[in-house]
Design an enzyme around this catalytic site. Structure first.
Site, PDB file in Angstrom:
ATOM      1  N   GLY A  76       9.958  40.557  16.895  1.00  0.00           N
ATOM      2  CA  GLY A  76      11.000  40.281  18.044  1.00  0.00           C
ATOM      3  C   GLY A  76      12.138  41.346  17.802  1.00  0.00           C
ATOM      4  O   GLY A  76      12.169  41.987  16.508  1.00  0.00           O
ATOM      5  N   GLN A  81      20.226  45.194  17.835  1.00  0.00           N
ATOM      6  CA  GLN A  81      19.694  45.774  16.398  1.00  0.00           C
ATOM      7  C   GLN A  81      19.594  47.304  16.751  1.00  0.00           C
ATOM      8  O   GLN A  81      19.451  48.121  15.843  1.00  0.00           O
ATOM      9  CB  GLN A  81      18.580  45.068  16.251  1.00  0.00           C
ATOM     10  CG  GLN A  81      18.635  43.645  15.712  1.00  0.00           C
ATOM     11  CD  GLN A  81      17.289  43.336  15.353  1.00  0.00           C
ATOM     12  OE1 GLN A  81      16.464  42.673  16.369  1.00  0.00           O
ATOM     13  NE2 GLN A  81      16.576  43.355  14.041  1.00  0.00           N
ATOM     14  N   CYS A 121      13.630  40.466   8.924  1.00  0.00           N
ATOM     15  CA  CYS A 121      14.418  40.978   9.982  1.00  0.00           C
ATOM     16  C   CYS A 121      14.187  42.367   9.831  1.00  0.00           C
ATOM     17  O   CYS A 121      14.552  42.919   8.781  1.00  0.00           O
ATOM     18  CB  CYS A 121      15.885  40.447   9.778  1.00  0.00           C
ATOM     19  SG  CYS A 121      16.876  41.386  11.056  1.00  0.00           S
ATOM     20  N   LEU A 122      14.117  43.049  10.965  1.00  0.00           N
ATOM     21  CA  LEU A 122      13.915  44.577  10.921  1.00  0.00           C
ATOM     22  C   LEU A 122      15.350  45.294  10.520  1.00  0.00           C
ATOM     23  O   LEU A 122      15.373  46.466   9.934  1.00  0.00           O
ATOM     24  CB  LEU A 122      13.548  45.191  12.302  1.00  0.00           C
ATOM     25  CG  LEU A 122      12.293  44.872  12.619  1.00  0.00           C
ATOM     26  CD1 LEU A 122      11.873  45.363  14.253  1.00  0.00           C
ATOM     27  CD2 LEU A 122      10.969  45.273  11.566  1.00  0.00           C
ATOM     28  N   HIS A 163      16.249  33.119  16.166  1.00  0.00           N
ATOM     29  CA  HIS A 163      16.782  34.304  15.287  1.00  0.00           C
ATOM     30  C   HIS A 163      17.268  35.492  16.331  1.00  0.00           C
ATOM     31  O   HIS A 163      18.282  35.920  15.939  1.00  0.00           O
ATOM     32  CB  HIS A 163      15.661  34.852  14.458  1.00  0.00           C
ATOM     33  CG  HIS A 163      15.715  36.117  13.615  1.00  0.00           C
ATOM     34  ND1 HIS A 163      15.492  36.144  12.199  1.00  0.00           N
ATOM     35  CD2 HIS A 163      15.864  37.395  14.014  1.00  0.00           C
ATOM     36  CE1 HIS A 163      15.834  37.073  11.921  1.00  0.00           C
ATOM     37  NE2 HIS A 163      16.097  38.019  12.853  1.00  0.00           N
ATOM     38  N   GLU A 164      16.495  35.750  17.330  1.00  0.00           N
ATOM     39  CA  GLU A 164      17.062  36.758  18.278  1.00  0.00           C
ATOM     40  C   GLU A 164      18.053  36.467  18.865  1.00  0.00           C
ATOM     41  O   GLU A 164      19.035  37.549  19.196  1.00  0.00           O
ATOM     42  CB  GLU A 164      15.684  37.123  19.099  1.00  0.00           C
ATOM     43  CG  GLU A 164      14.470  37.958  18.252  1.00  0.00           C
ATOM     44  CD  GLU A 164      14.685  38.897  17.358  1.00  0.00           C
ATOM     45  OE1 GLU A 164      15.694  39.609  17.229  1.00  0.00           O
ATOM     46  OE2 GLU A 164      13.879  38.730  16.358  1.00  0.00           O
ATOM     47  N   HIS A 167      21.088  37.099  16.672  1.00  0.00           N
ATOM     48  CA  HIS A 167      21.633  38.614  16.851  1.00  0.00           C
ATOM     49  C   HIS A 167      22.446  38.970  18.055  1.00  0.00           C
ATOM     50  O   HIS A 167      23.489  39.750  17.985  1.00  0.00           O
ATOM     51  CB  HIS A 167      20.497  39.527  16.945  1.00  0.00           C
ATOM     52  CG  HIS A 167      19.652  39.692  15.605  1.00  0.00           C
ATOM     53  ND1 HIS A 167      20.345  40.298  14.565  1.00  0.00           N
ATOM     54  CD2 HIS A 167      18.362  39.706  15.408  1.00  0.00           C
ATOM     55  CE1 HIS A 167      19.293  40.438  13.661  1.00  0.00           C
ATOM     56  NE2 HIS A 167      18.128  40.284  14.055  1.00  0.00           N
TER      57      HIS A 167
HETATM   58 NI    NI Z   1      16.337  40.283  12.915  1.00  0.00          NI
END
Ligand code: NI
Length: 197
Positions: A76, A81, A121-122, A163-164, A167
């Site tokens: 995701g 991000q 998480c990226l 989670h997204e 963000h």
């Molecule tokens: Ni993330």
């Protein structure tokens, strides 16, 4: 990686064999791989604005986000991000790229149950954190064409969408950690940054 045509770095060259041509290849599309903000970059705290118009510029962003997510690889990615503060998420929790979802202005309209899942998480590489989330969610969003749709998700896909959306609201999963564990995560990230520089 460098594009052979424009010499830009972080670009991937797409090729295909045109009908009738034996070995020739054509550069069809240049899609950007977007740089991902790393925690604790303060821009990750920005609350994203709702999308007012789904147009070609937004679709280009979505395509770049999908490309970036698959390349990393991740399941995701939120626009926040990649330093674009609009309410757009791409996700795909499948292993074979068969469950791609584009969510514009996503809203969780129902949630039930709870689950504890170890998340990554990226924007926070090498750190994995157990977070309590709803087990199942129903989500309403616009698709890539601006059409409204709803879907239900459970398990990993439900974790991913929660989670997204965090963000988009300027939250990062390390916020769920105790101060001590957050400090340990910060040290790990600082070490990684030093190793990369
Ligand atoms: Ni993330």
């Amino acid at each position: 990686m460098q594009c052979q045509q424009c010499r830009a770095s972080r670009y991937r060259r797409y090729t295909r064999r045109p009908a009738g041509a034996a070995r020739a290849s054509l550069c069809l599309t240049l899609m950007a791989l977007l740089p991902i903000l790393r925690f604790p970059d303060p821009r990750l705290r920005t609350v994203a604005k709702p999308v007012e118009q789904v147009d070609d510029a937004l679709r280009a962003l979505i395509d770049d986000m999908l490309q970036t997510m698959y390349e990393e690889p991740g399941i995701g990615l939120a626009a926040t991000q990649v330093d674009r503060h609009v309410r757009v998420i791409v996700m795909d929790v499948s292993e074979d790229k068969s469950n791609r979802k584009v969510l514009i202005n996503p809203e969780i309209i129902a949630a039930s149950g709870s689950q504890l899942c170890k998340e990554g998480c990226l924007s926070v590489p090498t750190v994995f954190v157990e977070v309590q989330r709803a087990e199942s969610v129903t989500v309403r969003a616009l698709d890539r064409d601006g059409q409204p749709y709803e879907f239900s998700a459970s398990g990993l896909e439900a974790v991913c969408v929660q989670h997204e959306i965090d963000h988009l609201d300027g939250k990062v999963f390390v916020d769920y950690l105790t101060p001590l564990k957050r400090e340990m995560a910060m040290k790990k990230l600082a070490k990684l940054a030093r190793a990369e520089s």
